[in-house]
Design a protein around this motif. Sequence first.
Motif, PDB file in Angstrom:
ATOM      1  N   GLN A  12      26.406 -47.736 -21.466  1.00  0.00           N
ATOM      2  CA  GLN A  12      27.120 -46.503 -21.156  1.00  0.00           C
ATOM      3  C   GLN A  12      27.230 -46.210 -19.669  1.00  0.00           C
ATOM      4  O   GLN A  12      28.272 -45.774 -19.188  1.00  0.00           O
ATOM      5  CB  GLN A  12      26.434 -45.345 -21.885  1.00  0.00           C
ATOM      6  N   PHE A  13      26.158 -46.414 -18.900  1.00  0.00           N
ATOM      7  CA  PHE A  13      26.211 -46.085 -17.485  1.00  0.00           C
ATOM      8  C   PHE A  13      26.763 -47.206 -16.623  1.00  0.00           C
ATOM      9  O   PHE A  13      27.191 -46.981 -15.499  1.00  0.00           O
ATOM     10  CB  PHE A  13      24.817 -45.709 -16.970  1.00  0.00           C
ATOM     11  N   ALA A  14      26.749 -48.418 -17.128  1.00  0.00           N
ATOM     12  CA  ALA A  14      27.163 -49.561 -16.321  1.00  0.00           C
ATOM     13  C   ALA A  14      28.582 -49.413 -15.786  1.00  0.00           C
ATOM     14  O   ALA A  14      28.859 -49.728 -14.629  1.00  0.00           O
ATOM     15  CB  ALA A  14      27.041 -50.845 -17.142  1.00  0.00           C
ATOM     16  N   GLY A  15      29.483 -48.930 -16.636  1.00  0.00           N
ATOM     17  CA  GLY A  15      30.875 -48.801 -16.210  1.00  0.00           C
ATOM     18  C   GLY A  15      31.045 -47.837 -15.050  1.00  0.00           C
ATOM     19  O   GLY A  15      31.836 -48.086 -14.134  1.00  0.00           O
ATOM     20  N   SER A  16      30.284 -46.729 -15.061  1.00  0.00           N
ATOM     21  CA  SER A  16      30.383 -45.748 -13.988  1.00  0.00           C
ATOM     22  C   SER A  16      30.014 -46.363 -12.651  1.00  0.00           C
ATOM     23  O   SER A  16      30.683 -46.132 -11.635  1.00  0.00           O
ATOM     24  CB  SER A  16      29.462 -44.556 -14.288  1.00  0.00           C
ATOM     25  N   PHE A  17      28.938 -47.140 -12.637  1.00  0.00           N
ATOM     26  CA  PHE A  17      28.489 -47.745 -11.389  1.00  0.00           C
ATOM     27  C   PHE A  17      29.339 -48.954 -11.004  1.00  0.00           C
ATOM     28  O   PHE A  17      29.571 -49.211  -9.823  1.00  0.00           O
ATOM     29  CB  PHE A  17      27.009 -48.117 -11.486  1.00  0.00           C
ATOM     30  N   PRO A 302      39.034 -41.149 -21.493  1.00  0.00           N
ATOM     31  CA  PRO A 302      38.860 -42.300 -22.391  1.00  0.00           C
ATOM     32  C   PRO A 302      37.675 -43.200 -22.025  1.00  0.00           C
ATOM     33  O   PRO A 302      37.096 -43.844 -22.896  1.00  0.00           O
ATOM     34  CB  PRO A 302      40.188 -43.049 -22.237  1.00  0.00           C
ATOM     35  N   SER A 303      37.304 -43.230 -20.744  1.00  0.00           N
ATOM     36  CA  SER A 303      36.193 -44.086 -20.338  1.00  0.00           C
ATOM     37  C   SER A 303      34.866 -43.618 -20.906  1.00  0.00           C
ATOM     38  O   SER A 303      33.870 -44.354 -20.876  1.00  0.00           O
ATOM     39  CB  SER A 303      36.105 -44.139 -18.802  1.00  0.00           C
ATOM     40  N   LEU A 304      34.826 -42.400 -21.464  1.00  0.00           N
ATOM     41  CA  LEU A 304      33.588 -41.839 -21.998  1.00  0.00           C
ATOM     42  C   LEU A 304      33.562 -41.846 -23.525  1.00  0.00           C
ATOM     43  O   LEU A 304      32.727 -41.181 -24.136  1.00  0.00           O
ATOM     44  CB  LEU A 304      33.411 -40.401 -21.495  1.00  0.00           C
ATOM     45  N   GLU A 305      34.415 -42.622 -24.130  1.00  0.00           N
ATOM     46  CA  GLU A 305      34.521 -42.591 -25.594  1.00  0.00           C
ATOM     47  C   GLU A 305      33.231 -43.016 -26.294  1.00  0.00           C
ATOM     48  O   GLU A 305      32.961 -42.585 -27.429  1.00  0.00           O
ATOM     49  CB  GLU A 305      35.678 -43.475 -26.067  1.00  0.00           C
ATOM     50  N   ASN A 306      32.393 -43.842 -25.651  1.00  0.00           N
ATOM     51  CA  ASN A 306      31.134 -44.279 -26.259  1.00  0.00           C
ATOM     52  C   ASN A 306      29.954 -43.399 -25.876  1.00  0.00           C
ATOM     53  O   ASN A 306      28.812 -43.694 -26.237  1.00  0.00           O
ATOM     54  CB  ASN A 306      30.826 -45.730 -25.869  1.00  0.00           C
ATOM     55  N   VAL A 307      30.217 -42.323 -25.147  1.00  0.00           N
ATOM     56  CA  VAL A 307      29.163 -41.422 -24.687  1.00  0.00           C
ATOM     57  C   VAL A 307      29.183 -40.147 -25.516  1.00  0.00           C
ATOM     58  O   VAL A 307      30.228 -39.527 -25.688  1.00  0.00           O
ATOM     59  CB  VAL A 307      29.353 -41.072 -23.193  1.00  0.00           C
ATOM     60  N   ALA A 308      28.024 -39.753 -26.044  1.00  0.00           N
ATOM     61  CA  ALA A 308      27.934 -38.534 -26.845  1.00  0.00           C
ATOM     62  C   ALA A 308      28.410 -37.336 -26.020  1.00  0.00           C
ATOM     63  O   ALA A 308      28.103 -37.241 -24.828  1.00  0.00           O
ATOM     64  CB  ALA A 308      26.496 -38.308 -27.305  1.00  0.00           C
ATOM     65  N   PRO A 309      29.159 -36.414 -26.612  1.00  0.00           N
ATOM     66  CA  PRO A 309      29.657 -35.251 -25.872  1.00  0.00           C
ATOM     67  C   PRO A 309      28.579 -34.495 -25.119  1.00  0.00           C
ATOM     68  O   PRO A 309      28.806 -34.014 -24.003  1.00  0.00           O
ATOM     69  CB  PRO A 309      30.284 -34.390 -26.972  1.00  0.00           C
ATOM     70  N   ALA A 310      27.384 -34.395 -25.700  1.00  0.00           N
ATOM     71  CA  ALA A 310      26.305 -33.650 -25.056  1.00  0.00           C
ATOM     72  C   ALA A 310      25.768 -34.348 -23.811  1.00  0.00           C
ATOM     73  O   ALA A 310      25.047 -33.740 -23.022  1.00  0.00           O
ATOM     74  CB  ALA A 310      25.159 -33.421 -26.042  1.00  0.00           C
ATOM     75  N   LEU A 311      26.108 -35.627 -23.622  1.00  0.00           N
ATOM     76  CA  LEU A 311      25.642 -36.372 -22.450  1.00  0.00           C
ATOM     77  C   LEU A 311      26.695 -36.475 -21.356  1.00  0.00           C
ATOM     78  O   LEU A 311      26.400 -36.945 -20.252  1.00  0.00           O
ATOM     79  CB  LEU A 311      25.231 -37.794 -22.861  1.00  0.00           C
ATOM     80  N   ARG A 312      27.905 -36.047 -21.632  1.00  0.00           N
ATOM     81  CA  ARG A 312      29.018 -36.337 -20.713  1.00  0.00           C
ATOM     82  C   ARG A 312      28.934 -35.602 -19.388  1.00  0.00           C
ATOM     83  O   ARG A 312      29.471 -36.067 -18.391  1.00  0.00           O
ATOM     84  CB  ARG A 312      30.350 -36.063 -21.414  1.00  0.00           C
ATOM     85  N   ASP A 313      28.263 -34.456 -19.369  1.00  0.00           N
ATOM     86  CA  ASP A 313      28.147 -33.735 -18.097  1.00  0.00           C
ATOM     87  C   ASP A 313      27.481 -34.596 -17.028  1.00  0.00           C
ATOM     88  O   ASP A 313      27.812 -34.503 -15.846  1.00  0.00           O
ATOM     89  CB  ASP A 313      27.357 -32.440 -18.285  1.00  0.00           C
ATOM     90  N   ALA A 314      26.524 -35.439 -17.432  1.00  0.00           N
ATOM     91  CA  ALA A 314      25.828 -36.298 -16.470  1.00  0.00           C
ATOM     92  C   ALA A 314      26.756 -37.358 -15.889  1.00  0.00           C
ATOM     93  O   ALA A 314      26.475 -37.901 -14.816  1.00  0.00           O
ATOM     94  CB  ALA A 314      24.628 -36.972 -17.145  1.00  0.00           C
ATOM     95  N   PHE A 315      27.869 -37.642 -16.577  1.00  0.00           N
ATOM     96  CA  PHE A 315      28.799 -38.675 -16.135  1.00  0.00           C
ATOM     97  C   PHE A 315      29.941 -38.126 -15.291  1.00  0.00           C
ATOM     98  O   PHE A 315      30.658 -38.889 -14.649  1.00  0.00           O
ATOM     99  CB  PHE A 315      29.409 -39.392 -17.345  1.00  0.00           C
ATOM    100  N   ILE A 316      30.152 -36.811 -15.310  1.00  0.00           N
ATOM    101  CA  ILE A 316      31.353 -36.269 -14.670  1.00  0.00           C
ATOM    102  C   ILE A 316      31.067 -35.380 -13.473  1.00  0.00           C
ATOM    103  O   ILE A 316      31.977 -35.057 -12.714  1.00  0.00           O
ATOM    104  CB  ILE A 316      32.211 -35.480 -15.685  1.00  0.00           C
TER     105      ILE A 316
END
Length: 398
Positions: A12-17, A302-316
């Motif tokens: 999940q985090f690999a794509g962001s980095f 769309p890049s967050l489709e495999n990330v649970a909604p409750a975790l998405r704040d940490a990605f954005i």
Amino acid sequence: MPFSIGIVGAGQFAGSFAKLFQLHPGVGDIYATDLLPERADGLVKQLGLAGSAASYEELLAGDVDAVALFTQRWTHGPLVVQALRAGKHVYSAVPMAVSLEETEAIIEAVEETGLTYMMGETSHYNPATVYARGKIAAEGFGRLFYAEGDYVHDMDLGFYDAYKYSGGERWKETASYPPLLYPTHSIGGILGAWQTYATSVSAVGVPDDRGDGVFDRGISQFGNDFSNATALFEVAGGGSFRTNEFRRVGYPSHIRESRFRFFGTEASFEQLATVSFWQDKTGVQDVSEHLQAVPTLAADDPSLENVAPALRDAFISGTAPVHDRSRLPREFAHAPNGHEGSHHFLVDDFVNAVNEGTLPSVNAWVAARYTVPGIVAHDSARRDGERLTVPDFGDPPR
């Protein structure tokens, strides 16, 4: 000269980095590998990376200059040493390791190879840590004598989905990962501002009572039934700090999962889920807006489709006004960020350290100070709070 890097663990985090490494002018070709080859191939296709490797060993046998580890949290220690011994610089997700022996092996490998190692602790650039670091440097607190750091992330808010995604059919065995062995978000936020280190600890663990097979000693790969834990540390030079690692807690983790407080003889700083205050003997100043990160990506991207909604704040979440973005490459200006703006700074730190031959912010010795106290604290909790000495691996060589 740009260096090549291999992304290890295409979860999940690999794509962001990977996106940030791809944008950074100091990085060239990027490759990927994963125990599930289809995930690595998918990341390569999604981002247009240079290619994939069938295994970690194949990646290390190739001519990549560095690796970035985004594997399961208990696997980092041996993988880091393996990469360093293969002649690769290493960026590692947290924690550094899960034992004193693994920690020592990493430091020895860094010393002997002269290669760059960095742990990507997001709290080092948490807005509250950046703010407190500046106040400490300006002696605004007077004598700092106490601090608190909480990592309050309820399992129900995304962690079940994350462990199922990464753990497969036997996910419950690893979802019981001991909270105090994932200590760097709470400890790193404190020590990232307060230039000291832990010398002893007494900790208390709370056995879980959900009864769903998670945090069940009979199922746990780690023999762990603690879902919540609190540790009180003594620090060098006098003073103390307390950390909480909570996985069963009525708290809005998606709003702010890491929060901090610092107390000095002349002033103090306190943070809750939505507000932050600077206080001295004359009054209170609301600094919430100064520390508020601004989103850089839509939660339904769309890049967050495999990330649970409750975790998405940490990605954005992007940077806050307290962050100094002037040091970052212009290519990052409109790039997605995460963990309250920390991702941009962490990637830039590592890339610059490799290219310039300098020590990164969270180098092996700093990473040990963020990680080892939690390892010892977990031991203390298992021994009914017995106060234990926290070993220190010293300062990095000059």
